[in-house]
Write an enzyme that holds these catalytic residues in place. Structure first.
Site, PDB file in Angstrom:
ATOM      1  N   HIS A 170       6.133  -7.819  -1.039  1.00  0.00           N
ATOM      2  CA  HIS A 170       4.997  -8.384  -1.942  1.00  0.00           C
ATOM      3  C   HIS A 170       5.000  -7.549  -3.052  1.00  0.00           C
ATOM      4  O   HIS A 170       3.931  -7.557  -3.597  1.00  0.00           O
ATOM      5  CB  HIS A 170       3.872  -8.709  -1.228  1.00  0.00           C
ATOM      6  CG  HIS A 170       4.163 -10.078  -0.439  1.00  0.00           C
ATOM      7  ND1 HIS A 170       3.554 -10.432   0.676  1.00  0.00           N
ATOM      8  CD2 HIS A 170       4.833 -11.205  -0.463  1.00  0.00           C
ATOM      9  CE1 HIS A 170       3.899 -11.551   1.240  1.00  0.00           C
ATOM     10  NE2 HIS A 170       4.680 -12.069   0.362  1.00  0.00           N
ATOM     11  N   ASP A 223       0.802  -1.102   0.078  1.00  0.00           N
ATOM     12  CA  ASP A 223      -0.160  -0.039  -0.012  1.00  0.00           C
ATOM     13  C   ASP A 223       0.742   1.190   0.102  1.00  0.00           C
ATOM     14  O   ASP A 223       0.375   2.468  -0.041  1.00  0.00           O
ATOM     15  CB  ASP A 223      -1.033   0.183   1.110  1.00  0.00           C
ATOM     16  CG  ASP A 223      -0.238  -0.331   2.681  1.00  0.00           C
ATOM     17  OD1 ASP A 223       0.870   0.116   2.661  1.00  0.00           O
ATOM     18  OD2 ASP A 223      -0.934  -0.739   3.488  1.00  0.00           O
ATOM     19  N   CYS A 280       6.121  -7.569 -22.285  1.00  0.00           N
ATOM     20  CA  CYS A 280       7.061  -6.812 -22.642  1.00  0.00           C
ATOM     21  C   CYS A 280       7.966  -6.427 -21.446  1.00  0.00           C
ATOM     22  O   CYS A 280       9.229  -5.994 -21.342  1.00  0.00           O
ATOM     23  CB  CYS A 280       7.127  -5.702 -23.562  1.00  0.00           C
ATOM     24  SG  CYS A 280       6.189  -4.074 -22.557  1.00  0.00           S
TER      25      CYS A 280
HETATM   26  P1  NAD Z   1      -3.147 -10.887   7.671  1.00  0.00           P
HETATM   27  O1  NAD Z   1      -4.137 -10.321   6.597  1.00  0.00           O
HETATM   28  O2  NAD Z   1      -2.977 -12.329   7.215  1.00  0.00           O
HETATM   29  O3  NAD Z   1      -3.392 -10.845   9.005  1.00  0.00           O
HETATM   30  C1  NAD Z   1      -3.401  -9.474   9.590  1.00  0.00           C
HETATM   31  C2  NAD Z   1      -2.904  -9.390  11.041  1.00  0.00           C
HETATM   32  O4  NAD Z   1      -3.033  -8.175  11.599  1.00  0.00           O
HETATM   33  C3  NAD Z   1      -3.654 -10.518  12.134  1.00  0.00           C
HETATM   34  O5  NAD Z   1      -2.676 -11.079  12.772  1.00  0.00           O
HETATM   35  C4  NAD Z   1      -4.462  -9.222  12.869  1.00  0.00           C
HETATM   36  O6  NAD Z   1      -4.762 -10.083  14.242  1.00  0.00           O
HETATM   37  C5  NAD Z   1      -3.453  -8.323  12.940  1.00  0.00           C
HETATM   38  N1  NAD Z   1      -4.184  -6.987  13.029  1.00  0.00           N
HETATM   39  C6  NAD Z   1      -5.447  -6.707  12.846  1.00  0.00           C
HETATM   40  N2  NAD Z   1      -5.868  -5.298  13.071  1.00  0.00           N
HETATM   41  C7  NAD Z   1      -4.579  -4.947  13.838  1.00  0.00           C
HETATM   42  C8  NAD Z   1      -4.150  -3.706  14.652  1.00  0.00           C
HETATM   43  N3  NAD Z   1      -4.936  -2.618  14.406  1.00  0.00           N
HETATM   44  N4  NAD Z   1      -3.085  -3.575  15.054  1.00  0.00           N
HETATM   45  C9  NAD Z   1      -2.238  -4.663  15.083  1.00  0.00           C
HETATM   46  N5  NAD Z   1      -2.509  -5.906  14.674  1.00  0.00           N
HETATM   47  C10 NAD Z   1      -3.698  -5.885  13.873  1.00  0.00           C
HETATM   48  O7  NAD Z   1      -1.832 -10.074   7.205  1.00  0.00           O
HETATM   49  P2  NAD Z   1      -0.417 -10.559   6.945  1.00  0.00           P
HETATM   50  O8  NAD Z   1      -0.014 -11.756   7.652  1.00  0.00           O
HETATM   51  O9  NAD Z   1       0.316  -9.429   6.798  1.00  0.00           O
HETATM   52  O10 NAD Z   1      -0.586 -11.171   5.483  1.00  0.00           O
HETATM   53  C11 NAD Z   1      -0.910 -11.200   4.465  1.00  0.00           C
HETATM   54  C12 NAD Z   1      -0.838 -10.603   3.061  1.00  0.00           C
HETATM   55  O11 NAD Z   1      -1.791  -9.595   2.879  1.00  0.00           O
HETATM   56  C13 NAD Z   1       0.325 -10.162   2.890  1.00  0.00           C
HETATM   57  O12 NAD Z   1       0.961 -10.783   1.734  1.00  0.00           O
HETATM   58  C14 NAD Z   1       0.083  -8.663   2.209  1.00  0.00           C
HETATM   59  O13 NAD Z   1       0.392  -8.653   1.276  1.00  0.00           O
HETATM   60  C15 NAD Z   1      -1.221  -8.658   2.223  1.00  0.00           C
HETATM   61  N6  NAD Z   1      -2.412  -7.633   2.641  1.00  0.00           N
HETATM   62  C16 NAD Z   1      -1.737  -6.346   2.414  1.00  0.00           C
HETATM   63  C17 NAD Z   1      -2.606  -5.229   2.721  1.00  0.00           C
HETATM   64  C18 NAD Z   1      -1.826  -4.093   2.632  1.00  0.00           C
HETATM   65  O14 NAD Z   1      -1.169  -3.624   1.885  1.00  0.00           O
HETATM   66  N7  NAD Z   1      -2.408  -2.927   3.548  1.00  0.00           N
HETATM   67  C19 NAD Z   1      -3.811  -5.506   2.971  1.00  0.00           C
HETATM   68  C20 NAD Z   1      -4.249  -6.752   3.059  1.00  0.00           C
HETATM   69  C21 NAD Z   1      -3.540  -7.805   2.666  1.00  0.00           C
END
Ligand code: NAD
Length: 259
Positions: A125, A110, A136
């Site tokens: 990622h 993001d 290309c």
């Molecule tokens: P995930 O979506 O699997 O899990 C999110 C984690 O964040 C959970 O453990 C949850 O308990 C915790 N969480 C939720 N709200 C929170 C807060 N306010 N403070 C602290 N912790 C909090 O995330 P992940 O393990 O990072 O993995 C997954 C994949 O998701 C990555 O590959 C990423 O690319 C992608 N992703 C990215 C975005 C983004 O760029 N913002 C959003 C969604 C998914």
């Protein structure tokens, strides 16, 4: 700011570990951006409870680009356009500026770490703000393409454009992959923020740090795969609130903080 007394004690301990560390890195997941209004994939309110994750598999994307793109726009581009960094992103940027942090390794796509001012960010990622042509290989800024007509195509060769992010089934991009594991192997403290630890190979990064002897501090609203296995100091709470408090204990200011 709602940080409890018991959290306060833990955050103070975290600050003192960070002050004594020589090489601290942060490893961030979707949870750090939740307070910026971007939903995570997993857990409570996770996007995969509502949408079909298989549309983000590379084969499926190539076979059904229109459907995949419609989901990508809904999942990422609508949310990301409005999102601003929160106190946790700003805190990491200030920690770097004040020499308490060397690198942020993020699974997020993001751009909010860079928006907050972090300079040394490894995007494990990729980033949704770039597009890559699958024919290309040209890289284009997302701002330069029209997302009203899906799927978008390359202006040079007409090939299919794909966000420059790692889809399921794709290899991690270099050099981010090599650099991230090198940083993990050399750090003496890793701060894990908002990650389930379910997505591999990213989930190996804290494991490599731990094996190399690093202290592991984790901030999450709930237990993750790391908490029992790896974490030395677990602070249960929202990333923005905990990180804001941490900067107070480190005696650095986050004048831009939003939460
Ligand atoms: P995930 O979506 O699997 O899990 C999110 C984690 O964040 C959970 O453990 C949850 O308990 C915790 N969480 C939720 N709200 C929170 C807060 N306010 N403070 C602290 N912790 C909090 O995330 P992940 O393990 O990072 O993995 C997954 C994949 O998701 C990555 O590959 C990423 O690319 C992608 N992703 C990215 C975005 C983004 O760029 N913002 C959003 C969604 C998914």
């Amino acid at each position: 700011m709602s940080v409890s007394k018991s959290q306060n004690g833990l955050i103070q301990q975290a600050a003192s570990l960070i002050k004594n560390a020589k090489y601290t890195i942060a490893f961030t997941g979707a949870g750090i951006s939740v307070e910026s209004g971007i939903p995570p994939f997993r857990g409570e309110n996770g996007l995969w409870n509502k949408y079909d994750a298989s549309l983000l598999e590379l084969d499926n994307f190539q076979q059904h680009p229109k459907e995949s793109w419609q989901l990508l726009v809904k999942l990422f581009y609508h949310h990301f356009e409005k999102a601003q960094p929160n106190a946790a992103h700003y805190a990491l940027a200030e920690m770097e500026k004040n020499h308490f942090l060397k690198t942020v390794i993020t699974q997020n796509i993001d751009n909010l770490h860079q928006d907050a001012g972090s300079k040394h960010v490894l995007e494990f990622h990729g980033n949704t703000r770039r597009q890559i042509c699958l024919s290309c290989g040209d890289i284009i800024d997302t701002d330069e393409i029209n997302l009203n007509s899906l799927p978008p195509h390359c202006e040079i060769c007409g090939g299919l454009l794909k966000p420059d992010i790692t889809f399921f089934g794709e290899a991690i991009q270099e050099p981010a992959n090599t650099y991230a594991f090198t940083e993990a192997g050399r750090c003496d403290l890793i701060l894990i923020i908002g990650s389930t630890g379910e997505v591999y190979p990213a989930a190996f990064i804290p494991e490599v740090a731990k094996e190399a002897g690093a202290n592991v501090i984790e901030i999450n609203i709930e237990l993750s795969n790391y908490t029992i296995q790896l974490t030395d100091l677990f602070i249960q709470g929202k990333a923005g609130e905990v990180m804001q408090k941490l900067t107070e204990f480190l005696k650095i200011s986050t004048s831009h903080s939003q939460t």
